[in-house]
Design an enzyme around this catalytic site. Structure first.
Site, PDB file in Angstrom:
ATOM      1  N   GLN A   1     -11.303  -3.575 -33.131  1.00 32.78           N
ATOM      2  CA  GLN A   1     -11.836  -2.979 -34.417  1.00 32.78           C
ATOM      3  C   GLN A   1     -11.976  -4.148 -35.385  1.00 32.78           C
ATOM      4  OE1 GLN A   1     -12.904  -0.025 -34.529  1.00 32.78           O
ATOM      5  NE2 GLN A   1     -13.237   0.031 -36.806  1.00 32.78           N
TER       6      GLN A   1
ATOM      7  N   GLU B   1      -2.182   6.737  -1.763  1.00 32.07           N
ATOM      8  CA  GLU B   1      -3.313   7.429  -1.089  1.00 32.07           C
ATOM      9  C   GLU B   1      -4.279   8.174  -1.883  1.00 32.07           C
ATOM     10  OE1 GLU B   1      -1.273   9.497   1.836  1.00 32.07           O
ATOM     11  OE2 GLU B   1      -0.160   7.736   2.750  1.00 32.07           O
TER      12      GLU B   1
ATOM     13  N   ALA C   1       0.793  -1.263  -0.072  1.00 33.16           N
ATOM     14  CA  ALA C   1       0.039   0.102   0.001  1.00 33.16           C
ATOM     15  C   ALA C   1       0.814   1.270  -0.117  1.00 33.16           C
ATOM     16  CB  ALA C   1      -0.900   0.004   1.236  1.00 33.16           C
TER      17      ALA C   1
ATOM     18  N   GLU D   1       8.614  -4.411 -10.223  1.00 32.05           N
ATOM     19  CA  GLU D   1       7.246  -4.522 -10.369  1.00 32.05           C
ATOM     20  C   GLU D   1       6.905  -3.934 -11.912  1.00 32.05           C
ATOM     21  OE1 GLU D   1       5.502  -2.158  -7.160  1.00 32.05           O
ATOM     22  OE2 GLU D   1       3.395  -1.880  -8.595  1.00 32.05           O
TER      23      GLU D   1
HETATM   24  C1  LIG Z   1      -6.381  -1.062 -10.766  1.00 34.72           C
HETATM   25  C2  LIG Z   1      -5.418  -0.369  -9.827  1.00 34.72           C
HETATM   26  C3  LIG Z   1      -4.679  -1.135  -9.084  1.00 34.72           C
HETATM   27  C4  LIG Z   1      -3.572  -0.499  -8.137  1.00 34.72           C
HETATM   28  N1  LIG Z   1      -2.871  -1.161  -7.368  1.00 34.72           N
HETATM   29  C5  LIG Z   1      -2.103  -0.511  -6.528  1.00 34.72           C
HETATM   30  C6  LIG Z   1      -1.357  -1.189  -5.280  1.00 34.72           C
HETATM   31  O1  LIG Z   1      -1.688  -2.461  -5.218  1.00 34.72           O
HETATM   32  N2  LIG Z   1      -0.573  -0.465  -4.398  1.00 34.72           N
HETATM   33  C7  LIG Z   1      -0.549   0.915  -4.803  1.00 34.72           C
HETATM   34  O2  LIG Z   1       0.311   1.406  -3.726  1.00 34.72           O
HETATM   35  N3  LIG Z   1      -1.047   1.522  -5.572  1.00 34.72           N
HETATM   36  C8  LIG Z   1      -1.726   0.747  -6.674  1.00 34.72           C
HETATM   37  N4  LIG Z   1      -2.422   1.367  -7.432  1.00 34.72           N
HETATM   38  C9  LIG Z   1      -2.220   2.833  -7.498  1.00 34.72           C
HETATM   39  C10 LIG Z   1      -1.493   3.361  -8.930  1.00 34.72           C
HETATM   40  O3  LIG Z   1      -0.071   3.035  -8.640  1.00 34.72           O
HETATM   41  C11 LIG Z   1      -1.556   4.962  -8.879  1.00 34.72           C
HETATM   42  O4  LIG Z   1      -3.006   5.125  -9.407  1.00 34.72           O
HETATM   43  C12 LIG Z   1      -0.673   5.599 -10.223  1.00 34.72           C
HETATM   44  O5  LIG Z   1       0.789   5.401  -9.535  1.00 34.72           O
HETATM   45  C13 LIG Z   1      -1.072   6.959 -10.401  1.00 34.72           C
HETATM   46  O6  LIG Z   1      -1.237   7.765  -9.060  1.00 34.72           O
HETATM   47  P1  LIG Z   1      -2.476   8.462  -9.189  1.00 34.72           P
HETATM   48  O7  LIG Z   1      -3.722   7.881  -9.432  1.00 34.72           O
HETATM   49  O8  LIG Z   1      -2.710   9.240  -7.879  1.00 34.72           O
HETATM   50  O9  LIG Z   1      -2.500   9.889 -10.265  1.00 34.72           O
HETATM   51  P2  LIG Z   1      -1.897  11.069 -10.323  1.00 34.72           P
HETATM   52  O10 LIG Z   1      -0.399  11.073  -9.715  1.00 34.72           O
HETATM   53  O11 LIG Z   1      -2.508  12.104  -9.406  1.00 34.72           O
HETATM   54  O12 LIG Z   1      -1.434  11.474 -11.586  1.00 34.72           O
HETATM   55  C14 LIG Z   1      -2.507  12.244 -12.377  1.00 34.72           C
HETATM   56  C15 LIG Z   1      -2.146  12.193 -13.922  1.00 34.72           C
HETATM   57  O13 LIG Z   1      -0.856  13.405 -13.715  1.00 34.72           O
HETATM   58  C16 LIG Z   1       0.274  12.890 -14.514  1.00 34.72           C
HETATM   59  N5  LIG Z   1       1.314  13.437 -13.507  1.00 34.72           N
HETATM   60  C17 LIG Z   1       1.757  13.292 -12.231  1.00 34.72           C
HETATM   61  N6  LIG Z   1       3.032  13.685 -12.150  1.00 34.72           N
HETATM   62  C18 LIG Z   1       3.439  14.090 -13.087  1.00 34.72           C
HETATM   63  C19 LIG Z   1       4.513  14.415 -13.510  1.00 34.72           C
HETATM   64  N7  LIG Z   1       5.629  14.714 -12.645  1.00 34.72           N
HETATM   65  N8  LIG Z   1       4.941  14.684 -14.681  1.00 34.72           N
HETATM   66  C20 LIG Z   1       4.051  14.759 -15.780  1.00 34.72           C
HETATM   67  N9  LIG Z   1       2.636  14.112 -15.540  1.00 34.72           N
HETATM   68  C21 LIG Z   1       2.406  13.714 -14.012  1.00 34.72           C
HETATM   69  C22 LIG Z   1       0.031  11.361 -14.343  1.00 34.72           C
HETATM   70  O14 LIG Z   1       0.925  10.610 -15.130  1.00 34.72           O
HETATM   71  C23 LIG Z   1      -1.291  11.078 -14.604  1.00 34.72           C
HETATM   72  O15 LIG Z   1      -1.688  11.123 -16.001  1.00 34.72           O
HETATM   73  C24 LIG Z   1      -3.374   0.864  -8.287  1.00 34.72           C
HETATM   74  C25 LIG Z   1      -4.039   1.488  -9.375  1.00 34.72           C
HETATM   75  C26 LIG Z   1      -5.057   1.046  -9.908  1.00 34.72           C
HETATM   76  C27 LIG Z   1      -6.006   1.793 -10.851  1.00 34.72           C
END
Ligand SMILES: Cc1cc2nc3c(=O)[nH]c(=O)nc-3n(C[C@H](O)[C@H](O)[C@H](O)COP(=O)(O)OP(=O)(O)OC[C@H]3O[C@@H](n4cnc5c(N)ncnc54)[C@H](O)[C@@H]3O)c2cc1C
Length: 391
Positions: A346, A136, A133, A252
């Site tokens: 498609q 957040e 985890a 990973e």
């Molecule tokens: C099905 C699923 C399973 C998952 N499993 C796990 C798990 O087991 N454990 C865990 O800890 N997490 C897990 N995750 C979380 C996942 O790793 C995060 O969703 C991911 O890292 C993106 O973070 P965020 O959703 O907060 O997006 P954000 O960080 O808010 O990003 C939103 C957008 O902004 C862009 N962005 C952010 N920073 C930058 C930057 N510096 N430069 C350019 N663009 C940027 C991103 O690329 C994205 O397009 C999971 C997510 C999903 C959907």
């Protein structure tokens, strides 16, 4: 597309008993997973029994040394199971996370006591299922900004915070939690703490509804004054969590890259069969030049991605896969897989949009490969930082 068993593309890096593992993994996925995928989707999780069955057969923790209850293999062995799972079109079972990710944090950084406590029975046998985890509600890509705290109080840590999108969140018995042991610090304040899910104060939210990977339990997790002994800190010292994460994330990302390639190969095989069966204008749709060209592109894209990812697997087995190359593999394969599967949909016409068709499921399942384990944008950021200055 060549069958890996015939092709032996990993060559020297694969162990001599590899064919036995391939057969075992194939039979397991065909018999124990494939007939149950619809139920997993309805239940939003696999049967708990699946973990124990896999443990019994020795399919969990394949790349963990035998002294810790694992298979004593390498990442190439984990790869076999990932490929076979993709071959039956399953995205529900989170085994690659349990075995290929969480177990490796324990192996790499755990104290001897932690390894002995968690790796052999129970993790290698599937009695304990483990999640990690980091993410957040307020932060994902920017890991330094996590707000979950693990504050020392005598001989215990008191964990408070919330995590979201946690894979295997509903079934996990053990969660490796990224938390701030020093909230005043950014990266240097992060530690990884082992939290058994039967600890008072730990709570799971509902299983989240996703557009794909519907049979996998992705959850919110809540920590309200969760007390764990200080011996549950992963490793010996506080503040090492961020570095531990950075060192383990390449594996990973390689898992995601490999899963993307395997999904491309699955989509290719499904589509090749379909375009030969489906008739239009009095002939199989493969008879149209456009279909042939699309299939030629798909075959090429999948093969190029496979070559690169196999090279990365070989590098990783040799201990030489660096962070930017793993990011390249994840970025390239997941983006290409999205493109390939879109073409496959498609070519299936309206049936490609029907959930009961494996290609439709592959399309929605694959979307997240570009997001989790670090988004494509973050992968490009990592790669660009590694580019040399011009001379
Ligand atoms: C099905 C699923 C399973 C998952 N499993 C796990 C798990 O087991 N454990 C865990 O800890 N997490 C897990 N995750 C979380 C996942 O790793 C995060 O969703 C991911 O890292 C993106 O973070 P965020 O959703 O907060 O997006 P954000 O960080 O808010 O990003 C939103 C957008 O902004 C862009 N962005 C952010 N920073 C930058 C930057 N510096 N430069 C350019 N663009 C940027 C991103 O690329 C994205 O397009 C999971 C997510 C999903 C959907």
């Amino acid at each position: 597309m060549r069958d890996r068993r015939e092709g032996e593309r990993l060559g020297d890096q694969r162990e001599p008993d590899d064919h036995d593992l391939r057969d075992l993994a194939r039979t397991f996925c065909e018999k124990e997973i494939k007939p149950n995928i619809e139920r997993y989707i309805a239940d939003k999780q696999v049967d708990r029994e699946l973990w124990r069955r896999a443990g019994e057969l020795g399919l969990l923790c394949l790349s963990i040394p035998e002294e810790y209850g694992g298979g004593g293999g390498t990442f190439a062995h984990e790869a076999v199971l990932i490929e076979e799972q993709a071959r039956v079109g399953d995205s529900s079972w989170g085994a690659s996370l349990h075995s290929g990710i969480v177990a490796h944090y324990l192996l790499a950084y755990g104290t001897e006591e932690q390894k002995q406590r968690w790796l052999p029975p129970p993790m290698a046998t599937g009695e304990v299922v483990a999640a990690i985890a980091m993410t957040e509600p307020g932060t994902g890509s920017d890991l330094q900004g996590i707000r979950t705290k693990a504050i020392r109080d005598g001989e215990e840590y008191v964990v408070n915070g919330a995590k979201t999108f946690i894979t295997i969140g509903a079934q996990a018995d053990l969660v490796l939690v990224a938390a701030k042991t020093d909230p005043d610090e950014a990266a240097a304040g992060i530690s990884l703490v082992l939290v058994p899910t039967d600890t008072p104060g730990f709570r799971r939210g509902r299983v989240l509804d996703k557009i794909g990977m519907k049979g996998q339990d992705t959850c919110e997790l809540f920590f309200d004054d969760v007390r764990v002994p200080t011996s549950n800190l992963l490793g010996e010292k506080e503040g090492e969590g961020f570095v531990q994460l950075m060192m383990q994330l390449p594996q990973e990302r390689l898992i995601v890259a490999l899963a993307s390639v395997a999904a491309m190969e699955f989509a290719y095989a499904e589509t090749l069969r379909y375009v030969h069966e489906r008739q239009a204008f009095g002939r199989p749709i493969f008879g149209f030049q456009n279909t042939k060209f699309e299939m030629a592109e798909i075959a090429t894209e999948a093969r190029v991605a496979r070559s690169f990812v196999d090279e990365c697997i070989s590098l990783h087995v040799a201990g030489e896969l660096d962070i930017p190359t793993a990011a390249m593999a994840k970025y390239w394969s997941s983006e290409r897989a999205g493109r390939v599967v879109d073409k496959c949909v498609q070519l299936h016409g309206g049936y490609g949009f029907m959930e009961e068709y494996p290609i439709a499921r592959a399309f929605t399942d694959l979307r997240v490969q570009r997001i989790y384990a670090g988004t494509t944008e973050i992968m490009k950021e990592i790669i660009s930082r590694s580019l040399p200055e011009p001379a």
